[in-house]
Design an enzyme around this catalytic site. Structure first.
Site, PDB file in Angstrom:
ATOM      1  N   TRP A 290      20.979  78.194   5.011  1.00  0.00           N
ATOM      2  CA  TRP A 290      21.972  77.253   4.517  1.00  0.00           C
ATOM      3  C   TRP A 290      21.711  75.836   5.019  1.00  0.00           C
ATOM      4  O   TRP A 290      21.390  75.641   6.187  1.00  0.00           O
ATOM      5  CB  TRP A 290      23.370  77.671   4.966  1.00  0.00           C
ATOM      6  CG  TRP A 290      23.894  78.859   4.218  1.00  0.00           C
ATOM      7  CD1 TRP A 290      23.198  79.654   3.356  1.00  0.00           C
ATOM      8  CD2 TRP A 290      25.222  79.374   4.279  1.00  0.00           C
ATOM      9  NE1 TRP A 290      24.026  80.643   2.874  1.00  0.00           N
ATOM     10  CE2 TRP A 290      25.261  80.499   3.421  1.00  0.00           C
ATOM     11  CE3 TRP A 290      26.374  79.016   4.980  1.00  0.00           C
ATOM     12  CZ2 TRP A 290      26.415  81.254   3.233  1.00  0.00           C
ATOM     13  CZ3 TRP A 290      27.524  79.757   4.793  1.00  0.00           C
ATOM     14  CH2 TRP A 290      27.541  80.872   3.926  1.00  0.00           C
TER      15      TRP A 290
ATOM     16  N   GLU B 113      47.120  73.808   0.647  1.00  0.00           N
ATOM     17  CA  GLU B 113      47.688  75.109   0.995  1.00  0.00           C
ATOM     18  C   GLU B 113      48.156  75.165   2.443  1.00  0.00           C
ATOM     19  O   GLU B 113      48.754  76.148   2.862  1.00  0.00           O
ATOM     20  CB  GLU B 113      46.644  76.213   0.762  1.00  0.00           C
ATOM     21  CG  GLU B 113      46.365  76.509  -0.700  1.00  0.00           C
ATOM     22  CD  GLU B 113      45.286  75.612  -1.315  1.00  0.00           C
ATOM     23  OE1 GLU B 113      45.016  74.532  -0.744  1.00  0.00           O
ATOM     24  OE2 GLU B 113      44.717  75.990  -2.354  1.00  0.00           O
TER      25      GLU B 113
ATOM     26  N   THR C 293      47.211  72.023  -6.506  1.00  0.00           N
ATOM     27  CA  THR C 293      45.889  71.626  -6.024  1.00  0.00           C
ATOM     28  C   THR C 293      45.061  71.245  -7.237  1.00  0.00           C
ATOM     29  O   THR C 293      45.220  71.830  -8.312  1.00  0.00           O
ATOM     30  CB  THR C 293      45.171  72.763  -5.278  1.00  0.00           C
ATOM     31  OG1 THR C 293      44.940  73.812  -6.204  1.00  0.00           O
ATOM     32  CG2 THR C 293      45.985  73.281  -4.131  1.00  0.00           C
TER      33      THR C 293
ATOM     34  N   LYS D 227      21.663  76.501  -0.620  1.00  0.00           N
ATOM     35  CA  LYS D 227      20.991  77.718  -0.160  1.00  0.00           C
ATOM     36  C   LYS D 227      19.502  77.587  -0.432  1.00  0.00           C
ATOM     37  O   LYS D 227      19.046  77.690  -1.557  1.00  0.00           O
ATOM     38  CB  LYS D 227      21.586  78.935  -0.853  1.00  0.00           C
ATOM     39  CG  LYS D 227      23.067  79.049  -0.534  1.00  0.00           C
ATOM     40  CD  LYS D 227      23.677  80.378  -0.925  1.00  0.00           C
ATOM     41  CE  LYS D 227      25.123  80.439  -0.474  1.00  0.00           C
ATOM     42  NZ  LYS D 227      26.077  79.939  -1.468  1.00  0.00           N
TER      43      LYS D 227
END
Ligand code: ADP
Length: 540
Positions: free
Chosen positions: A442, A329, A184, A437
């Site tokens: 959020w 993954e 990755t 934030k």
């Protein structure tokens, strides 16, 4: 009591064997680095993969050894996939867009025994060779006539294949054995290796082919734009032989004109790639007044597909978008967005809205969202939390145990923040490290980017959080305008009104000539955050 069914291991060699036997004359077409169009059938590919398997043995490649590749999508790369994994070795696809230092690290960490490369990457190989002493042979994927000169001791792919017989029997391999390795890109820290098995790869290929996934069949012509070095072109080199679809490999030419030409000439029905690739293609097609005459659907994933792009494909060009989500993954497919029967009769606006989510999990992928304490959150389409996944094609740990145990009570934390609704549709709010934030609440950078991308003058948009004395962080919109278009900061900010909650509207806009991307085509937010770290918001 055990069931009384045959215990046949799932194997990658069986995929090409099947395609040879039942789809032997179905074509694999490749645009080569040497400049011509190469075409042959699955039987030819299987024969040459067996020759190459003999060649690998002659080169001393043993089971479990890593076979590195630095290559575009093409038939030789396809042959290496099958020769390496089929013979019990591990195909290790390397992303050539990474920095040379990262590639050196990856080749040495993987301990590649041999390394195959397309001619494009000769300058890179010249840098790597002195630093990667473990690599016993560097093989140029070309014929004698195109072999480069220079000081490096290189082998020639075609000579290697030609000098070996196709008399080779694929060994029976434990299905849990390693078959493929992909690092990755790791925006921070060293890249980590995801090690796929025969079992995970074959199960993923079955899953990817399902009607509510990519709906692949022997009537399809599949052109993976997503590189074979980016999570194995999302598994298409395995799924296409499984169903007997024709494959078209675009090589190094990924610009809009080259892709469109290939789509039309080879009657491509299904394609796949990241949003940035499609930006280029759509711009080209629009500027030339062209159409897609055979393309039925395209898979878009790797980062959030802007709703404006979905609408352009579907409404203007009659190409269905399969918005998909996954990660290295996860082999990589986790969810794909398709409708259920009950959605078909909905008004268009409602169906369009549903399509913006990342879709439903493919059977085999289990997911849940949890809060920071690990408590499961409701699947109500409103609560958002950390997305965890598990399943037979999801990574349990990284190669050589890099980074320790990644799992949390048997679940893999994706690093994404998402909602799940009662119908199973998952919507990514953000990558947890990208979420803004503001005053304890959020803000989704993806939602803001999607809204900005709907503006006709915006070519690409990125939103990052920058420091704010009162709110901790506030959104900053970074915009690349379309060539020849102009739009002001004020007009853009006004454009958000009614599209997102008022307190989400970015505090400021900066215009740039280029938005930086990672090696897999995602917006490189770390770089943008660094670049605008000292940006003073007018609201500060
Ligand atoms: P890397 O680029 O670091 O190698 P991957 O290619 O595996 O990582 O990327 C996985 C991540 O990409 C996901 O965790 C998610 O954040 C993002 N991603 C992939 N597809 C989508 C999508 N359709 N919408 C939003 N984000 C996506």
């Amino acid at each position: 009591m055990h069931g009384l069914m045959m215990d046949m291991p799932l194997s990658i060699a069986a995929l090409i064997q099947h395609a040879d036997r039942h789809h032997g004359d179905t074509e694999i077409v490749s645009r080569t680095v040497e400049g011509h169009l190469h075409r042959y059938g699955y039987s030819d590919a299987h024969r040459r993969a067996r020759q190459l398997a003999n060649a690998l043995r002659a080169l001393g490649v043993k089971p479990h050894d890593r076979v590195g590749t630095l290559a575009w999508n093409g038939y030789r790369h396809f042959e290496i996939y099958y020769a390496a994994s089929g013979s019990g070795a591990v195909v290790h696809t390397i992303n050539p867009r990474l920095f040379p230092e990262q590639i050196t690290y990856i080749v040495n960490h993987a301990d590649d025994a041999v390394l195959f490369f397309d001619l494009t990457f000769l300058p890179l190989v010249e840098k790597l060779a002195p630093l990667c002493r473990g690599v016993r042979a560097w093989i140029a994927m070309t014929d004698r006539a195109h072999m480069p000169g220079g000081g490096l001791d290189l082998l020639c792919y075609e000579e290697l294949v030609d000098s070996h017989s196709d008399d080779y029997r694929w060994p029976e391999i434990d299905e849990r054995s390693a078959a493929g390795l992909c690092y990755t890109s790791g925006t921070t820290g060293n890249p980590k290796g995801v090690l796929y098995s025969h079992r995970s790869t074959v199960l993923h290929a079955y899953g990817a082919s399902l009607p509510d996934a990519l709906n692949l069949s022997a009537r399809d012509v599949v052109l993976p734009v997503v590189p074979m070095f980016h999570v194995n072109a999302w598994g298409l080199p395995y799924a296409a032989p499984l169903v007997g679809a024709k494959l078209v490999f675009p090589g190094a030419q990924l610009d809009g004109a080259s892709l469109h030409g290939l789509f039309e000439a080879e009657k491509v029905t299904c394609s796949a790639g990241v949003p940035t690739i499609w930006l280029g293609l759509l711009n080209h097609v629009k500027s030339q007044g062209q159409r897609f005459t055979t393309l039925e659907r395209t898979v878009i994933g790797g980062s959030a597909c802007p709703p404006a792009m979905i609408r352009t494909f579907e409404d203007d060009y009659r190409v269905r978008v399969l918005h998909a989500w996954g990660m290295s993954e996860m082999s990589p497919l986790g969810t794909v967005n398709t409708f259920k029967a009950k959605h078909l009769a909905l008004p268009k606006a409602q169906r369009d809205a549903l399509q913006n989510s990342q879709g439903r999990p493919i059977f085999g992928v289990d997911m849940k969202i949890v809060d920071d304490e690990g408590k499961e959150l409701p699947r109500d389409g409103k609560a958002f939390g950390n997305l965890l996944v598990r399943g037979p094609w999801i990574c349990s740990s990284y190669f050589k145990d890099e980074g320790g145990d990644p799992l949390r009570e048997g679940w893999f934390p994706t690093g994404d923040v998402a909602t799940l609704d009662p119908d199973g549709y998952m919507q990514i709010t953000d990558r947890s490290k990208d979420v803004i934030k503001s005053g304890g609440e959020w803000i989704s950078s993806i939602d803001l980017e999607n809204a900005a991308m709907a503006h006709p003058a915006v070519a690409e948009a990125a939103v990052i959080g920058v420091a704010h004395p009162k709110w901790d962080e506030r959104p900053l919109l970074v915009v690349m305008r379309k060539p020849g278009e102009s739009v002001s900061r004020e007009a853009l900010l006004q454009f958000f009104e009614g599209r997102v909650a008022k307190w989400w509207i970015p505090d400021d806009v900066v215009f740039v000539d280029q938005i930086p991307h990672t090696a897999t085509g995602k917006i490189l937010k770390t770089k943008l955050r660094e670049q605008f770290r000292d940006h003073r918001l007018s609201t500060a």
